[in-house]
Design a protein around this motif. Structure first.
Motif, PDB file in Angstrom:
ATOM      1  N   ASN A 113       4.615 -28.480  35.994  1.00 45.19           N
ATOM      2  CA  ASN A 113       4.525 -28.837  34.581  1.00 45.19           C
ATOM      3  C   ASN A 113       4.860 -30.312  34.343  1.00 45.19           C
ATOM      4  OD1 ASN A 113       7.270 -28.839  34.920  1.00 45.19           O
ATOM      5  ND2 ASN A 113       7.706 -27.278  33.399  1.00 45.19           N
ATOM      6  N   GLY A 114       4.798 -31.082  35.399  1.00 38.05           N
ATOM      7  CA  GLY A 114       5.047 -32.515  35.302  1.00 38.05           C
ATOM      8  C   GLY A 114       5.175 -33.117  36.686  1.00 38.05           C
ATOM      9  N   LEU A 115       5.392 -34.395  36.716  1.00 45.79           N
ATOM     10  CA  LEU A 115       5.604 -35.091  37.974  1.00 45.79           C
ATOM     11  C   LEU A 115       6.911 -35.859  37.855  1.00 45.79           C
ATOM     12  CD1 LEU A 115       1.990 -36.434  38.602  1.00 45.79           C
ATOM     13  CD2 LEU A 115       3.084 -34.448  39.657  1.00 45.79           C
ATOM     14  N   LEU A 116       7.788 -35.644  38.790  1.00 40.17           N
ATOM     15  CA  LEU A 116       9.077 -36.334  38.781  1.00 40.17           C
ATOM     16  C   LEU A 116       8.991 -37.577  39.656  1.00 40.17           C
ATOM     17  CD1 LEU A 116      11.408 -33.236  39.143  1.00 40.17           C
ATOM     18  CD2 LEU A 116      11.085 -34.635  37.117  1.00 40.17           C
ATOM     19  N   ILE A 117       9.403 -38.676  39.093  1.00 38.92           N
ATOM     20  CA  ILE A 117       9.373 -39.958  39.782  1.00 38.92           C
ATOM     21  C   ILE A 117      10.770 -40.559  39.697  1.00 38.92           C
ATOM     22  CG2 ILE A 117       8.289 -42.245  39.873  1.00 38.92           C
ATOM     23  CD1 ILE A 117       6.307 -39.885  40.193  1.00 38.92           C
ATOM     24  N   GLY A 136      -0.581 -30.123  31.962  1.00 40.54           N
ATOM     25  CA  GLY A 136      -0.467 -30.146  30.507  1.00 40.54           C
ATOM     26  C   GLY A 136      -0.287 -28.755  29.917  1.00 40.54           C
ATOM     27  N   ARG A 137      -1.088 -27.801  30.389  1.00 32.68           N
ATOM     28  CA  ARG A 137      -0.965 -26.415  29.903  1.00 32.68           C
ATOM     29  C   ARG A 137       0.406 -25.839  30.249  1.00 32.68           C
ATOM     30  NH1 ARG A 137      -6.136 -26.026  31.828  1.00 32.68           N
ATOM     31  NH2 ARG A 137      -5.398 -25.096  33.760  1.00 32.68           N
ATOM     32  N   ASN A 138       0.824 -26.040  31.490  1.00 30.37           N
ATOM     33  CA  ASN A 138       2.121 -25.506  31.927  1.00 30.37           C
ATOM     34  C   ASN A 138       3.279 -26.153  31.174  1.00 30.37           C
ATOM     35  OD1 ASN A 138       0.934 -23.772  33.786  1.00 30.37           O
ATOM     36  ND2 ASN A 138       1.064 -25.248  35.444  1.00 30.37           N
ATOM     37  N   ALA A 139       3.179 -27.444  30.894  1.00 29.64           N
ATOM     38  CA  ALA A 139       4.229 -28.134  30.146  1.00 29.64           C
ATOM     39  C   ALA A 139       4.317 -27.593  28.722  1.00 29.64           C
ATOM     40  CB  ALA A 139       3.966 -29.635  30.137  1.00 29.64           C
ATOM     41  N   ARG A 140       3.174 -27.403  28.093  1.00 30.39           N
ATOM     42  CA  ARG A 140       3.173 -26.857  26.726  1.00 30.39           C
ATOM     43  C   ARG A 140       3.766 -25.457  26.704  1.00 30.39           C
ATOM     44  NH1 ARG A 140       1.523 -27.013  21.675  1.00 30.39           N
ATOM     45  NH2 ARG A 140       0.512 -25.232  20.698  1.00 30.39           N
ATOM     46  N   LYS A 141       3.386 -24.640  27.666  1.00 34.00           N
ATOM     47  CA  LYS A 141       3.915 -23.276  27.752  1.00 34.00           C
ATOM     48  C   LYS A 141       5.436 -23.304  27.900  1.00 34.00           C
ATOM     49  CE  LYS A 141       3.617 -19.096  30.535  1.00 34.00           C
ATOM     50  NZ  LYS A 141       3.116 -18.499  31.761  1.00 34.00           N
ATOM     51  N   VAL A 184       7.559 -25.660  27.002  1.00 36.96           N
ATOM     52  CA  VAL A 184       8.185 -26.126  25.761  1.00 36.96           C
ATOM     53  C   VAL A 184       8.215 -25.003  24.728  1.00 36.96           C
ATOM     54  CG1 VAL A 184       7.854 -27.653  23.767  1.00 36.96           C
ATOM     55  CG2 VAL A 184       7.727 -28.568  26.083  1.00 36.96           C
ATOM     56  N   LEU A 185       7.116 -24.297  24.580  1.00 37.01           N
ATOM     57  CA  LEU A 185       7.068 -23.220  23.593  1.00 37.01           C
ATOM     58  C   LEU A 185       8.022 -22.086  23.953  1.00 37.01           C
ATOM     59  CD1 LEU A 185       3.230 -23.076  22.871  1.00 37.01           C
ATOM     60  CD2 LEU A 185       5.043 -24.043  21.427  1.00 37.01           C
ATOM     61  N   GLU A 186       8.177 -21.798  25.253  1.00 40.19           N
ATOM     62  CA  GLU A 186       9.077 -20.727  25.692  1.00 40.19           C
ATOM     63  C   GLU A 186      10.546 -21.122  25.574  1.00 40.19           C
ATOM     64  OE1 GLU A 186       7.938 -19.911  29.707  1.00 40.19           O
ATOM     65  OE2 GLU A 186       6.180 -18.728  29.117  1.00 40.19           O
ATOM     66  N   LYS A 187      10.875 -22.320  25.987  1.00 39.03           N
ATOM     67  CA  LYS A 187      12.276 -22.718  26.116  1.00 39.03           C
ATOM     68  C   LYS A 187      12.823 -23.526  24.949  1.00 39.03           C
ATOM     69  CE  LYS A 187      12.771 -21.171  30.363  1.00 39.03           C
ATOM     70  NZ  LYS A 187      13.663 -20.113  30.723  1.00 39.03           N
ATOM     71  N   PHE A 188      11.960 -24.188  24.196  1.00 43.79           N
ATOM     72  CA  PHE A 188      12.441 -25.136  23.207  1.00 43.79           C
ATOM     73  C   PHE A 188      11.835 -24.944  21.825  1.00 43.79           C
ATOM     74  CE2 PHE A 188      12.558 -27.064  27.427  1.00 43.79           C
ATOM     75  CZ  PHE A 188      13.929 -27.252  27.547  1.00 43.79           C
ATOM     76  N   SER A 189      11.470 -23.708  21.503  1.00 41.32           N
ATOM     77  CA  SER A 189      10.950 -23.449  20.165  1.00 41.32           C
ATOM     78  C   SER A 189      12.093 -23.591  19.153  1.00 41.32           C
ATOM     79  CB  SER A 189      10.360 -22.037  20.073  1.00 41.32           C
ATOM     80  OG  SER A 189      11.398 -21.068  20.137  1.00 41.32           O
ATOM     81  N   VAL A 190      11.740 -23.832  17.907  1.00 38.53           N
ATOM     82  CA  VAL A 190      12.745 -23.975  16.851  1.00 38.53           C
ATOM     83  C   VAL A 190      13.554 -22.691  16.739  1.00 38.53           C
ATOM     84  CG1 VAL A 190      13.069 -24.270  14.367  1.00 38.53           C
ATOM     85  CG2 VAL A 190      11.421 -25.698  15.584  1.00 38.53           C
ATOM     86  N   ASP A 191      12.886 -21.546  16.783  1.00 45.69           N
ATOM     87  CA  ASP A 191      13.590 -20.270  16.666  1.00 45.69           C
ATOM     88  C   ASP A 191      14.593 -20.076  17.797  1.00 45.69           C
ATOM     89  OD1 ASP A 191      12.201 -19.638  14.373  1.00 45.69           O
ATOM     90  OD2 ASP A 191      10.686 -18.446  15.409  1.00 45.69           O
ATOM     91  N   ARG A 192      14.174 -20.370  19.006  1.00 44.14           N
ATOM     92  CA  ARG A 192      15.078 -20.191  20.142  1.00 44.14           C
ATOM     93  C   ARG A 192      16.255 -21.158  20.071  1.00 44.14           C
ATOM     94  NH1 ARG A 192      14.031 -19.198  26.481  1.00 44.14           N
ATOM     95  NH2 ARG A 192      16.179 -19.519  27.106  1.00 44.14           N
ATOM     96  N   MET A 193      15.987 -22.403  19.734  1.00 45.14           N
ATOM     97  CA  MET A 193      17.064 -23.391  19.646  1.00 45.14           C
ATOM     98  C   MET A 193      18.068 -22.995  18.558  1.00 45.14           C
ATOM     99  SD  MET A 193      16.316 -25.723  21.954  1.00 45.14           S
ATOM    100  CE  MET A 193      16.892 -27.334  21.571  1.00 45.14           C
ATOM    101  N   ALA A 194      17.568 -22.520  17.419  1.00 41.84           N
ATOM    102  CA  ALA A 194      18.458 -22.098  16.336  1.00 41.84           C
ATOM    103  C   ALA A 194      19.276 -20.884  16.753  1.00 41.84           C
ATOM    104  CB  ALA A 194      17.640 -21.785  15.076  1.00 41.84           C
ATOM    105  N   SER A 195      18.643 -19.944  17.417  1.00 46.90           N
ATOM    106  CA  SER A 195      19.336 -18.739  17.876  1.00 46.90           C
ATOM    107  C   SER A 195      20.430 -19.083  18.885  1.00 46.90           C
ATOM    108  CB  SER A 195      18.328 -17.777  18.499  1.00 46.90           C
ATOM    109  OG  SER A 195      18.974 -16.670  19.058  1.00 46.90           O
ATOM    110  N   GLU A 196      20.123 -19.947  19.835  1.00 46.62           N
ATOM    111  CA  GLU A 196      21.110 -20.327  20.839  1.00 46.62           C
ATOM    112  C   GLU A 196      22.251 -21.130  20.222  1.00 46.62           C
ATOM    113  OE1 GLU A 196      19.244 -22.126  24.241  1.00 46.62           O
ATOM    114  OE2 GLU A 196      18.134 -20.301  24.707  1.00 46.62           O
ATOM    115  N   THR A 197      21.942 -21.956  19.246  1.00 48.44           N
ATOM    116  CA  THR A 197      22.989 -22.709  18.559  1.00 48.44           C
ATOM    117  C   THR A 197      23.911 -21.753  17.813  1.00 48.44           C
ATOM    118  OG1 THR A 197      21.554 -24.631  18.334  1.00 48.44           O
ATOM    119  CG2 THR A 197      23.451 -24.516  16.845  1.00 48.44           C
ATOM    120  N   ALA A 198      23.347 -20.766  17.142  1.00 45.01           N
ATOM    121  CA  ALA A 198      24.150 -19.772  16.424  1.00 45.01           C
ATOM    122  C   ALA A 198      25.041 -19.000  17.396  1.00 45.01           C
ATOM    123  CB  ALA A 198      23.244 -18.817  15.653  1.00 45.01           C
ATOM    124  N   GLU A 199      24.512 -18.666  18.572  1.00 45.45           N
ATOM    125  CA  GLU A 199      25.318 -17.965  19.581  1.00 45.45           C
ATOM    126  C   GLU A 199      26.506 -18.806  20.013  1.00 45.45           C
ATOM    127  OE1 GLU A 199      23.064 -16.492  22.915  1.00 45.45           O
ATOM    128  OE2 GLU A 199      21.482 -15.760  21.567  1.00 45.45           O
TER     129      GLU A 199
END
Length: 73
Positions: free
Chosen positions: A10-14, A40-45, A47-62
């Protein structure tokens, strides 16, 4: 970054300041459109899985709930 990006998936590390590797990575992507689109597809996937607004808000509340329980002791 290594917690987020899987090199070649999902990216290239340099390494920082390694301009030769950066140039090679850019050329690789420009020469292999299928690979570029796959990353690009894997990176978008990811981000949507790990860093969605809902997930970030839920983890912050936890974290706040855990903090409240610890501070109430």
């Amino acid at each position: 970054i290594i917690e987020i990006i899987e090199h070649g998936k999902n990216g290239l590390l340099i390494s920082p300041e390694d301009y030769v590797s950066l140039a090679k990575a850019i050329v690789t992507l420009l020469n292999d459109e299928a690979f570029m689109e796959s990353i690009g597809r894997n990176a978008r996937k990811r981000v949507l899985e790990k860093f969605s607004v809902d997930r970030m808000a839920s983890e912050t509340a936890e974290y706040y709930e855990i903090f409240d329980k610890i501070s109430a002791r």
